[in-house]
Design a protein around this motif. Structure first.
Motif, PDB file in Angstrom:
ATOM      1  N   GLN A  68       0.832  -1.205   0.000  1.00  0.00           N
ATOM      2  CA  GLN A  68       0.000   0.000   0.000  1.00  0.00           C
ATOM      3  C   GLN A  68       0.871   1.262   0.000  1.00  0.00           C
ATOM      4  O   GLN A  68       0.610   2.212  -0.742  1.00  0.00           O
ATOM      5  CB  GLN A  68      -0.910  -0.002   1.239  1.00  0.00           C
ATOM      6  CG  GLN A  68      -1.832   1.216   1.305  1.00  0.00           C
ATOM      7  CD  GLN A  68      -2.705   1.197   2.567  1.00  0.00           C
ATOM      8  OE1 GLN A  68      -2.759   0.193   3.273  1.00  0.00           O
ATOM      9  NE2 GLN A  68      -3.358   2.309   2.841  1.00  0.00           N
ATOM     10  N   TYR A  69       1.921   1.251   0.823  1.00  0.00           N
ATOM     11  CA  TYR A  69       2.808   2.406   0.908  1.00  0.00           C
ATOM     12  C   TYR A  69       3.475   2.688  -0.440  1.00  0.00           C
ATOM     13  O   TYR A  69       3.499   3.827  -0.922  1.00  0.00           O
ATOM     14  CB  TYR A  69       3.879   2.169   1.980  1.00  0.00           C
ATOM     15  CG  TYR A  69       5.018   3.167   1.929  1.00  0.00           C
ATOM     16  CD1 TYR A  69       4.870   4.461   2.430  1.00  0.00           C
ATOM     17  CD2 TYR A  69       6.247   2.817   1.351  1.00  0.00           C
ATOM     18  CE1 TYR A  69       5.901   5.373   2.366  1.00  0.00           C
ATOM     19  CE2 TYR A  69       7.287   3.724   1.281  1.00  0.00           C
ATOM     20  CZ  TYR A  69       7.105   4.997   1.793  1.00  0.00           C
ATOM     21  OH  TYR A  69       8.134   5.909   1.720  1.00  0.00           O
ATOM     22  N   ILE A  70       4.015   1.644  -1.071  1.00  0.00           N
ATOM     23  CA  ILE A  70       4.725   1.825  -2.334  1.00  0.00           C
ATOM     24  C   ILE A  70       3.763   2.210  -3.447  1.00  0.00           C
ATOM     25  O   ILE A  70       4.083   3.044  -4.305  1.00  0.00           O
ATOM     26  CB  ILE A  70       5.500   0.537  -2.692  1.00  0.00           C
ATOM     27  CG1 ILE A  70       6.663   0.348  -1.705  1.00  0.00           C
ATOM     28  CG2 ILE A  70       6.027   0.578  -4.119  1.00  0.00           C
ATOM     29  CD1 ILE A  70       7.442  -0.921  -1.880  1.00  0.00           C
ATOM     30  N   ALA A  75       2.244   6.543  -7.025  1.00  0.00           N
ATOM     31  CA  ALA A  75       1.130   7.193  -7.728  1.00  0.00           C
ATOM     32  C   ALA A  75       1.052   8.686  -7.448  1.00  0.00           C
ATOM     33  O   ALA A  75       0.254   9.391  -8.071  1.00  0.00           O
ATOM     34  CB  ALA A  75      -0.185   6.539  -7.317  1.00  0.00           C
ATOM     35  N   SER A  76       1.889   9.192  -6.547  1.00  0.00           N
ATOM     36  CA  SER A  76       1.708  10.573  -6.095  1.00  0.00           C
ATOM     37  C   SER A  76       2.808  11.539  -6.519  1.00  0.00           C
ATOM     38  O   SER A  76       2.760  12.709  -6.175  1.00  0.00           O
ATOM     39  CB  SER A  76       1.613  10.596  -4.555  1.00  0.00           C
ATOM     40  OG  SER A  76       2.830  10.136  -3.976  1.00  0.00           O
ATOM     41  N   ALA A  80       8.513   9.854 -10.086  1.00  0.00           N
ATOM     42  CA  ALA A  80       9.850  10.113  -9.531  1.00  0.00           C
ATOM     43  C   ALA A  80      10.323   8.960  -8.641  1.00  0.00           C
ATOM     44  O   ALA A  80      11.504   8.590  -8.661  1.00  0.00           O
ATOM     45  CB  ALA A  80       9.846  11.420  -8.733  1.00  0.00           C
ATOM     46  N   PHE A  81       9.403   8.387  -7.862  1.00  0.00           N
ATOM     47  CA  PHE A  81       9.767   7.293  -6.959  1.00  0.00           C
ATOM     48  C   PHE A  81      10.184   6.059  -7.759  1.00  0.00           C
ATOM     49  O   PHE A  81      11.201   5.418  -7.455  1.00  0.00           O
ATOM     50  CB  PHE A  81       8.584   6.968  -6.048  1.00  0.00           C
ATOM     51  CG  PHE A  81       8.830   5.811  -5.118  1.00  0.00           C
ATOM     52  CD1 PHE A  81       9.746   5.914  -4.085  1.00  0.00           C
ATOM     53  CD2 PHE A  81       8.133   4.616  -5.283  1.00  0.00           C
ATOM     54  CE1 PHE A  81       9.974   4.843  -3.223  1.00  0.00           C
ATOM     55  CE2 PHE A  81       8.358   3.545  -4.427  1.00  0.00           C
ATOM     56  CZ  PHE A  81       9.273   3.663  -3.395  1.00  0.00           C
ATOM     57  N   VAL A  82       9.403   5.742  -8.788  1.00  0.00           N
ATOM     58  CA  VAL A  82       9.723   4.579  -9.623  1.00  0.00           C
ATOM     59  C   VAL A  82      11.066   4.793 -10.325  1.00  0.00           C
ATOM     60  O   VAL A  82      11.899   3.883 -10.398  1.00  0.00           O
ATOM     61  CB  VAL A  82       8.615   4.330 -10.655  1.00  0.00           C
ATOM     62  CG1 VAL A  82       9.042   3.260 -11.657  1.00  0.00           C
ATOM     63  CG2 VAL A  82       7.331   3.910  -9.955  1.00  0.00           C
TER      64      VAL A  82
END
Length: 280
Positions: A68-70, A75-76, A80-82
């Motif tokens: 859920q956290y990832i 998605a937000s 950038a996170f990916v």
């Protein structure tokens, strides 16, 4: 050591390093501590990864929370996170690459799974990373065959068949390490923890190759052959000595099994030399 039994390898390493600072320690104890410390440092890189999250170790609830956290994180921030995880996988240390794969496993995007496939197939990687990538692809819901370079050859693997935990391996392969535990639990109760870690690393090294096919097709007598070969190698590696005759007798290795035993011993020796070189 209690820390080994609970698989707290990082803490065990810290304690061993601390104990070895004292000059007046009994020589036998000091040698054993140094052997264990060297083994932890060189043989099991993934056991040092404080960020490592594995399906086997975590509860379903913790895995769900991490997913859920990832998912929310990816998605937000417009990717950038990916992208950070992808860069970590391409350029990071072995520890960072393992961490990246473990997090990417929870991202449900087709372009991300294609990225992992490309990364796996483009050039040879450490066998532990290759196996972790296969697990990641399976967790992502990928299917079908994938071909990639491994141990100097090209291997073809069915993603769906990749074990996610130690218990997912076929029973006979699991019995090989259980046999080591049965033999060593009384005289060397901590030995089985090193043997188990070594066996899991060996399975990652062998997975998809002819060696793994040999393990899959092994007859019941092969359980004792591979277990005793592993035991002999670790006994010698950790403590510098092994009574091979006595060990083979303990495992019930008879003359008719000698050639098969030598084959298993040679395969395991090559693996250990490659991933646990002697100091100096």
């Amino acid at each position: 050591m209690k820390l080994l039994r609970s698989e707290q390898y990082k803490e065990a390493l810290e304690i061993l390093t601390f104990l070895l600072q004292f000059p007046n320690v009994d020589a036998n104890k000091s040698d054993q501590w140094e052997a264990l410390r060297h083994w932890l440092l060189t043989m099991f890189p993934e056991t040092m990864f404080s960020s490592s999250v594995t399906v086997e170790e975590d509860s379903e609830e913790e895995s769900a929370l991490l997913r859920q956290y990832i998912h929310e994180k990816s998605a937000s921030d417009d990717g950038a996170f990916v992208m950070k995880l992808q860069n970590m996988l391409q350029e990071g240390s072995l520890e960072e690459q393992v961490s990246a794969l473990e997090q990417l496993a929870f991202i449900e995007q087709s372009d991300v799974s294609e990225f992992v496939k490309t990364w796996l197939c483009e050039r040879p990687r450490h066998p532990h990373l290759q196996f972790k990538a296969l697990q990641t692809l399976k967790q992502m819901g990928e299917h079908g065959l994938i071909e990639f370079p491994k141990n100097g050859r090209t291997v073809l693997v069915e993603i769906d068949e990749t074990p996610l935990t130690a218990e997912d391996f076929p029973l006979r392969i699991r019995d090989m390490i259980r046999r080591v535990g049965d033999i060593s639990e009384i005289s060397q109760p901590d030995f089985v923890y090193f043997a188990t870690q070594t066996w899991q690393e060996f399975l990652a090294y062998a997975y998809g190759t002819s060696i793994y096919t040999e393990l899959l097709r092994a007859e019941e007598s092969a359980v004792d052959v591979w277990a005793s070969a592993l035991h002999a190698i670790l006994q010698d590696k950790l403590f510098g000595t092994v009574d091979r005759e006595e060990l083979l007798e303990t495992y019930g290795i008879v003359d008719a099994m000698t050639l098969q035993w030598k084959r298993a011993h040679n395969v395991l020796t090559a693996f250990v030399k490659q991933f646990s070189p002697d100091p100096g």
